[in-house]
Design a protein around this motif. Structure first.
Motif, PDB file in Angstrom:
ATOM      1  N   GLU A 180       1.283  -1.139   0.023  1.00 41.22           N
ATOM      2  CA  GLU A 180      -0.558   0.040   0.300  1.00 41.22           C
ATOM      3  C   GLU A 180       1.292   1.539   0.086  1.00 41.22           C
ATOM      4  OE1 GLU A 180      -2.762   0.097   3.079  1.00 41.22           O
ATOM      5  OE2 GLU A 180      -3.864  -1.612   1.932  1.00 41.22           O
ATOM      6  N   SER A 200       0.885   3.652  -2.998  1.00 38.84           N
ATOM      7  CA  SER A 200       0.587   5.014  -2.190  1.00 38.84           C
ATOM      8  C   SER A 200       1.610   6.634  -3.111  1.00 38.84           C
ATOM      9  CB  SER A 200       0.272   5.510  -1.513  1.00 38.84           C
ATOM     10  OG  SER A 200      -0.122   6.716  -1.202  1.00 38.84           O
ATOM     11  N   LYS A 225       1.943   6.080  -7.078  1.00 40.44           N
ATOM     12  CA  LYS A 225       0.415   6.967  -7.396  1.00 40.44           C
ATOM     13  C   LYS A 225       0.530   8.665  -7.389  1.00 40.44           C
ATOM     14  CE  LYS A 225      -3.890   7.862  -8.884  1.00 40.44           C
ATOM     15  NZ  LYS A 225      -4.327   9.190  -9.217  1.00 40.44           N
ATOM     16  N   LYS A 226       1.200   8.982  -6.002  1.00 39.09           N
ATOM     17  CA  LYS A 226       1.508  10.255  -6.106  1.00 39.09           C
ATOM     18  C   LYS A 226       2.519  11.060  -6.841  1.00 39.09           C
ATOM     19  CE  LYS A 226       1.009  11.394  -1.103  1.00 39.09           C
ATOM     20  NZ  LYS A 226       1.855  11.228   0.392  1.00 39.09           N
TER      21      LYS A 226
END
Length: 318
Positions: free
Chosen positions: A125, A129, A132-133
């Protein structure tokens, strides 16, 4: 194959890097982006790669244990075949009792204890994350770069227009001064023309300095954006790691299923069937090469991320 690195990022002169810090501090949006990169994105990717590296280390240990189990199986299988052959020659009943593959099963138990499912506790995760950022950040930086390029083109165009207009006005003033000198008192006209020319020249220098400041501000911001976009890591490379992990986890789970099947059955027939399947998968080489290739990939990317983090701290942190 590892993460791509940027020599331009690493070759920044330290004095120039210091010059870029005020550029960032003046732009609140850019400051937030840099802060997010330093405090969230890069550490998140680095931590995710470190966790994955630990999983791959356990996976390699597990594969070595399976290879040792295969060696035991081959030896025990040869002994069993010889024993069965002698019994058949002497017309004796098949032996009962001790499992002929006891040592193999012991090795398989070690595999299950040490590294049966190395990826089961992998927390993807944080890495997802961070990726994705990073993806959103790269997209925003691409948009900002296009906007800066458009503003630079617009600045250069308006500056040319200004220079043409100013030149036309300046020539007009000189022409008027010549006409005045011919028709009125020459000394008065010459004094007025000189004063006008001096004032206009000073205005030209001031306005050009404004254009220069505007252009330099845009170019400095463009350089910051470029450094962040070429900052020593490649998004496609990091994305490829995620797909490689998915495939490797499936391949490793297939081996783990075979081991669980043999340990659950604890029969010679189940062990023979299971180890034959394990041998095919190991000899095919996809799992072992996949682990080694992914580990090399992760090591290279981790090094690039660390370098990018160090350079970014040196370049951007105030």
């Amino acid at each position: 194959m590892g993460c791509a690195t940027s020599s331009k990022h690493g070759s920044l002169r330290e004095d120039h890097a210091l010059d870029l810090k005020p550029v960032i501090s003046r732009n609140s949006k850019l400051s937030r982006t840099v802060a997010d990169l330093l405090k969230s994105v890069l550490p998140g990717i680095r931590n995710g790669l470190a966790d994955l590296d630990i999983c791959l280390h356990h996976a390699l240990l597990g594969l070595r244990t399976l290879e040792a189990a295969l060696v035991c199986f081959e030896e025990e299988n040869r002994k069993k075949e010889k024993s069965d052959y002698r019994r058949s020659k002497k017309r004796k009943k098949p032996r009962n009792g001790k499992n002929a593959y006891a040592l193999t099963l012991r090795k398989l138990s070690e595999f299950e204890l040490q590294a049966g499912a190395p990826f089961i506790h992998l927390d993807v995760e944080e890495l997802q994350s961070a990726l994705k950022k990073l993806e959103d950040m790269m997209e925003a930086l691409r948009g900002r770069k296009k906007e800066i390029e458009e503003r630079l083109r617009s600045t250069n165009w308006w500056r040319k227009v200004w220079n043409l207009v100013f030149t036309a006005v300046f020539i007009g003033v000189l022409v008027c001064s010549v006409v005045l000198a011919a028709s009125v008192a020459a000394p008065v006209a010459i004094t007025a023309a000189t004063a006008s020319a001096t004032a206009m020249k000073a205005m030209e220098l001031w306005i050009n300095s404004v254009w220069d400041e505007r252009k330099k501000a845009l170019e400095d911001e463009e350089e910051v954006v470029k450094i962040m976009r070429d900052g020593g890591f490649s998004l496609p490379e990091l994305e490829s790691i995620r797909s490689m992990v998915h495939k490797l986890r499936n391949d490793y789970d297939a081996l783990n299923w075979d081991v669980k099947f043999m340990l659950r059955q604890e029969t010679e027939e189940a062990t023979k069937v299971g180890m034959t399947d394990v041998r095919k998968k190991i000899e095919k080489g996809e799992v072992t090469s996949g682990v080694e290739r992914l580990k090399s990939h992760v090591d290279a990317c981790a090094t690039s991320i660390q370098r990018a983090e160090e350079e970014s701290l040196k370049t951007f942190r105030s």
